[in-house]
Design a protein around this motif. Structure first.
Motif, mmCIF file in Angstrom:
data_model
loop_
_atom_site.group_PDB
_atom_site.id
_atom_site.type_symbol
_atom_site.label_atom_id
_atom_site.label_comp_id
_atom_site.label_asym_id
_atom_site.label_seq_id
_atom_site.Cartn_x
_atom_site.Cartn_y
_atom_site.Cartn_z
ATOM 1 N N GLN A 134 -0.075 18.212 6.377
ATOM 2 C CA GLN A 134 1.165 17.989 5.611
ATOM 3 C C GLN A 134 1.375 16.506 5.286
ATOM 4 N N GLY A 135 0.864 15.632 6.136
ATOM 5 C CA GLY A 135 1.010 14.187 5.882
ATOM 6 C C GLY A 135 0.173 13.702 4.710
ATOM 7 N N LYS A 136 -0.676 14.582 4.186
ATOM 8 C CA LYS A 136 -1.512 14.206 3.041
ATOM 9 C C LYS A 136 -0.858 14.562 1.711
ATOM 10 N N VAL A 137 0.160 15.442 1.791
ATOM 11 C CA VAL A 137 0.609 16.124 0.568
ATOM 12 C C VAL A 137 1.105 15.160 -0.516
ATOM 13 N N MET A 138 1.892 14.152 -0.139
ATOM 14 C CA MET A 138 2.454 13.286 -1.184
ATOM 15 C C MET A 138 1.371 12.488 -1.907
ATOM 16 N N HIS A 139 0.369 12.057 -1.165
ATOM 17 C CA HIS A 139 -0.733 11.337 -1.826
ATOM 18 C C HIS A 139 -1.580 12.310 -2.652
ATOM 19 N N GLY A 149 0.829 -1.202 0.000
ATOM 20 C CA GLY A 149 0.000 0.000 0.000
ATOM 21 C C GLY A 149 0.860 1.247 0.000
ATOM 22 N N ILE A 150 0.232 2.369 0.313
ATOM 23 C CA ILE A 150 0.960 3.640 0.395
ATOM 24 C C ILE A 150 1.989 3.540 1.517
ATOM 25 N N HIS A 151 3.207 4.022 1.274
ATOM 26 C CA HIS A 151 4.251 3.934 2.302
ATOM 27 C C HIS A 151 3.845 4.764 3.520
ATOM 28 N N PRO A 152 3.861 4.147 4.707
ATOM 29 C CA PRO A 152 3.425 4.898 5.890
ATOM 30 C C PRO A 152 4.350 6.062 6.245
ATOM 31 N N ASN A 153 5.599 5.996 5.820
ATOM 32 C CA ASN A 153 6.516 7.086 6.142
ATOM 33 C C ASN A 153 6.015 8.369 5.477
ATOM 34 N N THR A 154 5.914 9.417 6.214
ATOM 35 C CA THR A 154 5.424 10.740 5.794
ATOM 36 C C THR A 154 3.909 10.764 5.490
#
Ligand code: DGJ
Length: 747
Positions: free
Chosen positions: A497-502, A275-280
């Motif tokens: 901010q933890g949403k930004v990469m997704h 799944g999506i990497h939990p880091n960040t």
């Protein structure tokens, strides 16, 4: 019905003619995993496959039942903190600081077809009877969080698509800190893990390692799926080969940060999560809000690695890729990148175009350097208007001239990036990803635009739309040339901010969506410094992808071989380039270069005006061959025969659906002397048919052979090196040999 719910045992059995997937509601309401593999006949209960034995030191769910320990029960979507000490699939931070949750069964729904997930790429069905779906509803009563586990089993393919939706229904605000798309526990560890690893110019090398206790993982934290690892892993048995044996494949339909891991505990249970990497990653959900994970596609094959790959090829080619180009043969293109790099003008381009047309090429692609003031890679990304010094009549003028010559016109963009030396950056310095008060790292002199922001995506769409509306453009190469760092969005609050990469990746998908809707007949080829974003997520929008910046035929044998583990031939951008090769300085014959590039979308990446007359003639013949056989090559059944990772030779083949035609490619890297006689056993042919077998270079070899001979004895590929090797073989004795065989049924 391909999904049964057995009320008395509370078990769900998902099956088709090839596979079974069985799960159960456990005594504590959580979901247990029972079986995934070759099809089993249905029965009321498979509980005998679960082991419930009291184990010393186990942490148990019930005071009176020492056998019920989540640490030892195979699970579907595990949490940390209810006795299971392994990596969980989900982690929810609650307002009181707790990360403990317990998702228990609250209901389910079974229906025909497959749901769509808005804003996310996913496999799909065209008719309801192509798949059945189970939605399992779970809830954590303390936090008020609901989870839906989606399982779609395809009727005709040994594949199951999974994803998960979270909805916060309770009063409190929660934060998802881990939200994997799938998890499954296997009862043993007798597997070898296959991963596709690499770096720029050597993407998707096949690597195998025996599973051991502990975590073995592939991942990306670069903001793209990456050159380094692909969002894929497979578990095969030690004895599994390309053509026989068991293998499980796991592939994530996603283009951003991912984690795919096999965690083997000391009781030899193997947990695969993806799944999506939990880091960040952290995703706040207030009451009433939802989060949908990307989709993961699990495949089972007991017909070896080719069986697994063919399932992915069929599914991704026909029920992931979409639109006008999905089922169409791909145009033979010429791209000017290695011919001119940044150094071109209209006159130079038109000379390439005219000669290309004479050779039979169908599409001209203008690569990087046509916009702003881009004479090298230090400026102008983000300024998507033509450089009139190079192209006095702009893109529209050039595209019309190309069309007037009888060729289609394609154009390069790198929509997600900007240089500091650009109008866009001067006007919007806060549009790049950058962390306040910290330096911003640079890659290829460029910076990443904040695609988590709608206004940024909309502005780039506006610029691209203008170019595409004004000019007759049939193809877009969408590039992306750096990894992300110091990720922070100027428009998001601290908690977001933890949403930004997704959200960035969702922005990429949204731009693709707007462009493909507005210009449905444009063929998109994705690209990221070659193959850094060759993933199923982008295949949903762009049915082909530039496989690698490495155009050397020998290296391409490995790159295309590895890529074929998951991705169909029709998706692999493959070009014949000039020699000495620009990445390795290696010389290979024009024949070898084409014989590799045929197994892809096929095109050229050189200046055709520098070819000799003899070479031009050869190119014309190559193009004529590809036009005749591209339907078979791009849409036939592909088999890997000999691995370039295991020896000096490589072979692959494609077979038509009716098994009447096949093309075999055989490649020998270094020449040998006084070597053994050689044969390659073919695959997929009809044993009862007689085939006329011939090398495509006329007069080289011709024979009539039965399918059974070719399958069980093999195709004789011995050359003069099975002797003294003094005679000249096909005019080019020595290293980097290749041959193409055409098989046509004569009965
Ligand atoms: C990287 C791509 O992979 C190349 O094919 C080319 O388009 C360059 N970028 C242009 O900058």
């Amino acid at each position: 019905m391909a999904i049964c719910f057995h009320e008395s045992s509370k078990e769900f059995h998902l099956y088709n003619k090839d596979i079974s997937y069985i799960l159960t509601v456990l005594e504590n309401g959580q979901i247990g995993h029972i079986y995934f593999g070759k099809k089993l006949r249905d029965r009321e209960s498979f509980a005998h496959m679960m082991n419930f034995r009291p184990r010393p030191m186990a942490v148990c769910a019930f005071e009176n039942n020492m056998a019920f320990s989540m640490e030892h029960i195979k699970q579907e979507y595990p949490v940390y903190g209810s006795g299971d000490m392994r990596y969980p699939a989900v982690e929810v931070l609650q307002e009181n600081g707790s990360r403990i949750s317990e998702f228990v069964y609250s209901g389910h729904r079974i229906y025909k077809g497959k749901p769509e997930f808005s804003g996310l790429p996913a496999t799909y069905v065209e008719q309801e009877d192509e798949a059945d779906t189970l939605e399992l509803y779970l809830e954590d009563r303390v936090s008020g969080t609901e989870v839906t586990l989606y399982y779609t089993i395809f009727t005709e393919l040994p594949a199951i698509a999974r994803s998960v939706k979270f909805t916060q229904t309770g009063e409190q605000t929660i934060v998802l800190e881990r939200a994997m798309s799938m998890s499954v526990d296997f009862p043993d560890k007798e597997f070898e893990m296959i991963e596709l690893t690499g770096a720029w110019a050597r993407e998707r090398a096949v690597k195998m390692r025996k599973l051991e206790h502990g975590v073995q993982a592939v991942y990306s934290m670069r903001g793209c799926s990456s050159h380094n690892y692909n969002p894929f892993l497979a578990l095969k048995r030690a004895e599994t080969t390309e053509s026989d044996g068991e293998v499980y494949g796991f592939s994530l339909v996603y283009s951003g940060n991912f984690l795919a891991q096999a965690d083997v505990d000391t009781y030899n249970v193997t947990r695969v999560t993806m799944g999506i990497h939990p880091n960040t990653f952290s995703w706040e959900l207030k009451r009433g809000e939802s989060f949908q994970t990307p989709e993961a596609v699990m495949v089972y094959s007991d017909h070896g690695l080719n069986g697994m790959s063919q399932t992915y090829h069929t599914l991704y080619r026909s029920r992931l890729a979409r639109g006008y180009w999905r089922d169409r043969e791909r145009p033979i293109l010429i791209n000017n990148w290695e011919a001119t790099y940044f150094n071109f003008n209209e006159e130079k381009i038109m000379k390439i175009v005219r000669t290309s047309k004479e050779l039979g090429i169908e599409l001209f692609v203008l690569d990087d350097g046509w916009f702003g003031k881009r004479d090298d890679d230090t400026s102008s990304l983000g300024d998507w208007y033509p450089d009139l010094k190079k192209l006095p009549e702009g893109i529209a003028g050039l595209a019309k001239k190309v069309e007037a010559e009888g060729m289609k016109f394609g154009l390069w963009f790198e929509p997600e990036m900007t240089n500091k030396e650009s109008r866009l950056y001067r006007e919007h310095p806060d549009w790049i990803l950058a962390t306040p008060g910290r330096k911003v790292s640079v890659g290829r002199n460029q910076y990443v635009l904040d695609f988590s922001r709608d206004e940024v995506v909309d502005a780039i769409f506006g610029q691209m739309k203008k170019v595409l509306t004004e000019a007759p453009i049939s193809y877009i190469k969408w590039d992306m040339n750096r990894s992300m760092s110091e990720v922070y969005s100027a428009s998001a609050g601290a908690q977001d901010q933890g949403k930004v990469m997704h959200q960035y990746i969702l922005g990429v998908y949204r731009l693709y969506d707007m462009l493909t809707k507005e210009f449905p007949e444009i063929l998109f080829e994705s690209c990221a410094s070659g193959g850094a974003r060759f993933d199923p997520g982008l295949l949903y929008y762009a049915p082909q992808c530039w496989t690698s910046d490495d155009t050397d035929a020998v290296e391409r044998c490995k790159i295309q071989y590895g890529t074929s583990f998951v991705y169909p031939v029709s998706s692999m951008g493959s070009h014949v380039s000039a020699v000495p090769n620009h990445q390795l300085l290696r010389n290979t014959s024009l024949e070898m270069r084409a014989n590799v590039a045929y197994f892809g979308t096929f095109g050229y990446e050189l200046d055709p005006n520098r070819l000799t007359d003899e070479e031009k003639q050869e190119v014309k013949e190559q193009i004529a061959f590809m036009k005749k056989y591209r339907r078979l090559i791009q849409y036939g059944t592909f088999y890997r025969l000999l691995s370039p990772f295991e020896g000096n030779e490589m072979a692959w083949m494609v077979v038509s659906e009716d098994r009447k035609q096949a093309v075999v490619g055989y490649y020998k890297i270094l020449q040998s002397v006084n070597g053994p006689y050689k044969k390659v056993r073919l695959q997929g042919l009809d044993p009862d048919r007689k085939y006329h077998v011939r090398r495509i270079e006329e007069g080289q070899y011709e024979e009539d052979l039965y399918g059974d001979e070719l399958l069980w004895y093999g195709l004789n590929v011995s050359d003069s090196s099975s002797g003294e090797n003094r005679e000249v073989y096909n005019g080019r004795n020595g290293d980097y040999q290749s041959r193409l065989y055409l098989l046509e049924s004569i009965e």
